[in-house]
Scaffold this active site. Structure first.
Site, PDB file in Angstrom:
ATOM      1  CE  LYS A 136     -61.795  34.738  90.472  1.00 39.06           C
ATOM      2  NZ  LYS A 136     -61.404  33.345  90.791  1.00 39.06           N
ATOM      3  CG  ASP A 176     -57.998  34.778  90.727  1.00 37.72           C
ATOM      4  OD1 ASP A 176     -58.375  33.602  90.738  1.00 37.72           O
ATOM      5  OD2 ASP A 176     -57.638  35.354  89.684  1.00 37.72           O
TER       6      ASP A 176
HETATM    7  P1  NDP Z   1     -50.423  34.929  90.930  1.00 31.62           P
HETATM    8  O1  NDP Z   1     -50.673  36.375  90.809  1.00 31.62           O
HETATM    9  O2  NDP Z   1     -49.859  34.373  92.177  1.00 31.62           O
HETATM   10  O3  NDP Z   1     -49.471  34.435  89.733  1.00 31.62           O
HETATM   11  C1  NDP Z   1     -49.823  34.588  88.403  1.00 31.62           C
HETATM   12  C2  NDP Z   1     -48.704  34.023  87.569  1.00 31.62           C
HETATM   13  O4  NDP Z   1     -49.131  33.935  86.225  1.00 31.62           O
HETATM   14  C3  NDP Z   1     -47.465  34.906  87.572  1.00 31.62           C
HETATM   15  O5  NDP Z   1     -46.325  34.111  87.425  1.00 31.62           O
HETATM   16  C4  NDP Z   1     -47.696  35.769  86.345  1.00 31.62           C
HETATM   17  O6  NDP Z   1     -46.517  36.313  85.761  1.00 31.62           O
HETATM   18  C5  NDP Z   1     -48.293  34.745  85.412  1.00 31.62           C
HETATM   19  N1  NDP Z   1     -49.062  35.411  84.379  1.00 31.62           N
HETATM   20  C6  NDP Z   1     -50.096  36.242  84.553  1.00 31.62           C
HETATM   21  N2  NDP Z   1     -50.525  36.674  83.371  1.00 31.62           N
HETATM   22  C7  NDP Z   1     -49.733  36.091  82.459  1.00 31.62           C
HETATM   23  C8  NDP Z   1     -49.672  36.130  81.058  1.00 31.62           C
HETATM   24  N3  NDP Z   1     -50.514  36.903  80.359  1.00 31.62           N
HETATM   25  N4  NDP Z   1     -48.739  35.374  80.417  1.00 31.62           N
HETATM   26  C9  NDP Z   1     -47.882  34.616  81.125  1.00 31.62           C
HETATM   27  N5  NDP Z   1     -47.882  34.559  82.462  1.00 31.62           N
HETATM   28  C10 NDP Z   1     -48.796  35.276  83.105  1.00 31.62           C
HETATM   29  O7  NDP Z   1     -51.827  34.231  90.594  1.00 31.62           O
HETATM   30  P2  NDP Z   1     -52.336  32.759  90.969  1.00 31.62           P
HETATM   31  O8  NDP Z   1     -51.214  31.796  90.896  1.00 31.62           O
HETATM   32  O9  NDP Z   1     -53.122  32.862  92.214  1.00 31.62           O
HETATM   33  O10 NDP Z   1     -53.386  32.490  89.797  1.00 31.62           O
HETATM   34  C11 NDP Z   1     -52.999  31.920  88.553  1.00 31.62           C
HETATM   35  C12 NDP Z   1     -54.214  31.351  87.853  1.00 31.62           C
HETATM   36  O11 NDP Z   1     -54.835  30.379  88.687  1.00 31.62           O
HETATM   37  C13 NDP Z   1     -55.323  32.356  87.511  1.00 31.62           C
HETATM   38  O12 NDP Z   1     -55.953  31.935  86.324  1.00 31.62           O
HETATM   39  C14 NDP Z   1     -56.286  32.202  88.672  1.00 31.62           C
HETATM   40  O13 NDP Z   1     -57.602  32.599  88.321  1.00 31.62           O
HETATM   41  C15 NDP Z   1     -56.210  30.698  88.884  1.00 31.62           C
HETATM   42  N6  NDP Z   1     -56.643  30.201  90.187  1.00 31.62           N
HETATM   43  C16 NDP Z   1     -56.123  30.701  91.338  1.00 31.62           C
HETATM   44  C17 NDP Z   1     -56.528  30.203  92.559  1.00 31.62           C
HETATM   45  C18 NDP Z   1     -55.929  30.654  93.843  1.00 31.62           C
HETATM   46  O14 NDP Z   1     -56.288  30.106  94.877  1.00 31.62           O
HETATM   47  N7  NDP Z   1     -54.999  31.604  93.847  1.00 31.62           N
HETATM   48  C19 NDP Z   1     -57.576  29.166  92.647  1.00 31.62           C
HETATM   49  C20 NDP Z   1     -58.000  28.643  91.364  1.00 31.62           C
HETATM   50  C21 NDP Z   1     -57.547  29.182  90.196  1.00 31.62           C
HETATM   51  P3  NDP Z   1     -46.152  37.858  85.965  1.00 31.62           P
HETATM   52  O15 NDP Z   1     -45.685  37.941  87.381  1.00 31.62           O
HETATM   53  O16 NDP Z   1     -45.098  38.119  84.958  1.00 31.62           O
HETATM   54  O17 NDP Z   1     -47.420  38.647  85.722  1.00 31.62           O
HETATM   55  O1  2IT Z   2     -60.522  30.679  91.041  1.00 28.30           O
HETATM   56  C1  2IT Z   2     -60.634  30.297  92.220  1.00 28.30           C
HETATM   57  O2  2IT Z   2     -61.208  29.234  92.517  1.00 28.30           O
HETATM   58  C2  2IT Z   2     -60.041  31.130  93.278  1.00 28.30           C
HETATM   59  N1  2IT Z   2     -59.424  32.144  92.977  1.00 28.30           N
HETATM   60  C3  2IT Z   2     -60.213  30.742  94.717  1.00 28.30           C
HETATM   61  C4  2IT Z   2     -61.508  31.249  95.253  1.00 28.30           C
HETATM   62  C5  2IT Z   2     -61.713  31.085  96.737  1.00 28.30           C
HETATM   63  O3  2IT Z   2     -62.746  31.584  97.184  1.00 28.30           O
HETATM   64  O4  2IT Z   2     -60.900  30.469  97.427  1.00 28.30           O
END
Ligand code: NDP
Ligand code: 2IT
Length: 456
Positions: A136, A176
């Site tokens: 990461k 992420d």
């Molecule tokens: P984005 O940046 O696209 O979106 C994050 C979202 O979460 C936004 O709506 C943001 O709101 C909100 N958020 C962030 N921090 C907070 C907080 N403290 N309280 C409330 N809302 C919050 O990120 P992703 O959707 O890509 O990622 C979201 C989660 O999923 C993370 O934990 C990430 O590690 C996990 N993840 C992502 C993957 C991916 O492929 N993208 C794969 C697997 C897991 P705001 O805009 O107000 O900050």
């Molecule tokens: O938390 C996760 O699994 C990710 N942000 C995706 C990682 C990836 O290599 O696609």
């Protein structure tokens, strides 16, 4: 195999010592401690069956990253002011394949956060059954309010250091929180320029025209919805007609909402860090996507522009909305014990973590005691990285698969991950405990590869 009591006492003592040693050697890293503790809590039965794992000190080795890189990221904003951020890449394990995992740009990023995410990634990636190790990275950079040019300059500066550590056979970053298609584009452009190689396999989450794969954008959210559907199906239930709430409104949340709706769920709420939207008519996904993906706006605008059934509640978590299914898709530790008790009281029957570690240990305990189905992130959100591995396959063969074929592969992978966790939990005498099932199944795959490769 019948194990005597003394043997179990020894294992428990061994795990306790290990926990203390990890805490001592990694001070002031609460998120990393939390992620390690959760895995250690699951492992006694598997170590009891395989004493060789303890003799080879596998957990001592897995909890120590193979390599940790911390670097300066200087950049200049539109007004000419110089800024300095801190960049990270923690390469945790290459037991199963090249290091693989996302990059997070958020002001809260520090070594503890990157290490917890990298540690989780090792087991998650193992669960996919695909040849990927765990890593990461990210930076304590806040993209909010920054212009496209500022984002580009930041990404270029970040990659100017990162490029020497990554590559198709070495380490393959992706997105992420705060890192999506736009950022991957700037990162890929700079990588290509510095290395003079059109090496698509060095990054995933790319655009379709430059080596990207269909379904990667949707994959994490779709996968989480598939996973919760599988958990419900195992109890003879389904998403059909169920009220669903989702936290966050970013990449994972948006596509979890889309697939939950497609599977018959009624998604009535989602959130961001400022508050949540409740829409009794069901979330209007087109409107949400326009605001978040096209305009990069705030969720509060949804209620102003949405149908009459919508309201925006500022400054409160979404967990006060009655539902049967909850999908936390925002960030770590966003759902605590009190929120879990409230959800249980309101009738929740299933929770799947779209985000990484969004539920606190107390929340997980509350769900377990209330017999709520609970899908941990390393299983439920593995669809994103699994589809990244499919992108790597397409890059290696210079191929490009259709949406339908890729989605079918993703669906099958999620069904397999569910079955693996379910069967492993049953095999170890804890039917329905997906946390135990995911940890033991993921750990076992990494452990076997590590044993085979010797002490490295
Ligand atoms: P984005 O940046 O696209 O979106 C994050 C979202 O979460 C936004 O709506 C943001 O709101 C909100 N958020 C962030 N921090 C907070 C907080 N403290 N309280 C409330 N809302 C919050 O990120 P992703 O959707 O890509 O990622 C979201 C989660 O999923 C993370 O934990 C990430 O590690 C996990 N993840 C992502 C993957 C991916 O492929 N993208 C794969 C697997 C897991 P705001 O805009 O107000 O900050
Ligand atoms: O938390 C996760 O699994 C990710 N942000 C995706 C990682 C990836 O290599 O696609």
């Amino acid at each position: 195999m019948v194990l005597d009591e003394e043997f179990y006492v020894n294992i428990t003592e061994h795990m306790q010592n290990l926990r203390e040693e990890i805490l001592r050697r990694n001070p002031a890293e609460p998120e990393f401690h939390q992620a390690v503790q959760e895995v250690l809590d699951s492992l006694a039965p598997v170590i009891a069956r395989h004493p060789a794992y303890a003799r080879a000190k596998l957990m001592e080795r897995i909890s120590e990253p193979e390599r940790q890189i911390i670097f300066r990221v200087p950049w200049v904003d539109d007004a000419g002011e110089v800024h300095v951020n801190r960049g990270f890449r923690v390469e945790f394990s290459s037991a199963l394949g090249p290091y693989k995992g996302g990059l997070r740009f958020h002001p809260s990023v520090n070594l503890s956060i990157v290490k917890f995410l990298g540690f989780e990634q090792v087991f998650k990636n193992a669960l996919t059954g695909l040849p990927i190790g765990g890593a990461k990275g990210g930076a304590d950079f806040d993209p909010k309010g920054r212009s496209d040019n500022e984002i580009m300059r930041f990404c270029q500066s970040f990659m100017t250091e990162l490029y020497r550590h990554i590559g198709e056979y070495t380490d393959v970053p992706a997105g992420d929180t705060g890192v999506g298609l736009r950022e991957i584009g700037y990162l890929f452009g700079q990588y290509k320029r510095i290395t003079n190689r059109y090496e698509t396999g060095a990054l995933t989450g790319k655009g379709l025209a430059w080596g990207g794969a269909r379904v990667r954008t949707e994959a994490t959210g779709y996968g989480a919805a598939y996973f919760v559907a599988e958990m419900l199906a195992a109890r003879g239930d389904g998403l059909e007609g169920r009220e669903v709430i989702v936290s966050g409104s970013g990449n994972v949340a948006i596509y979890a909402i889309q697939k939950a709706q497609a599977l018959g769920g009624r998604v009535v709420a989602c959130s961001d860090s400022g508050g949540y939207v409740f829409d009794r008519d069901g979330i209007d996904l087109n409107l949400l996507r326009t605001i978040k993906e096209v305009e990069r706006g705030r969720l509060s605008e949804y209620a102003e522009r949405g149908a009459s059934g919508a309201s925006y509640v500022a400054g409160r978590p979404v967990w006060e909305v009655p539902c049967q299914v909850a999908l936390p898709c925002a960030t770590q530790n966003e759902l605590d014990g009190d929120a879990a008790r409230r959800l249980v009281k309101l009738g929740v029957v299933a929770v799947a973590e779209g985000a990484n570690m969004p539920c606190t240990p107390e929340a997980v305990r509350v769900f377990r005691e209330a017999n709520v189905l609970f899908g941990p992130g390393k299983a439920a959100n593995a669809g994103g990285v699994a589809t990244s591995a499919l992108e790597m396959q397409q890059n290696a063969s210079r191929d490009s698969w259709t949406f339908e074929y890729t989605e079918e592969r993703l669906h099958r992978i999620m069904r397999d991950i569910h079955a693996t966790c379910f069967e492993t939990a049953a095999e170890y005498g804890r039917p329905g405990d997906y946390v135990l099932g995911a940890n033991i199944a993921g750990y076992s795959r990494v452990a076997e590869a590590m044993l085979a490769c010797g002490v490295i």
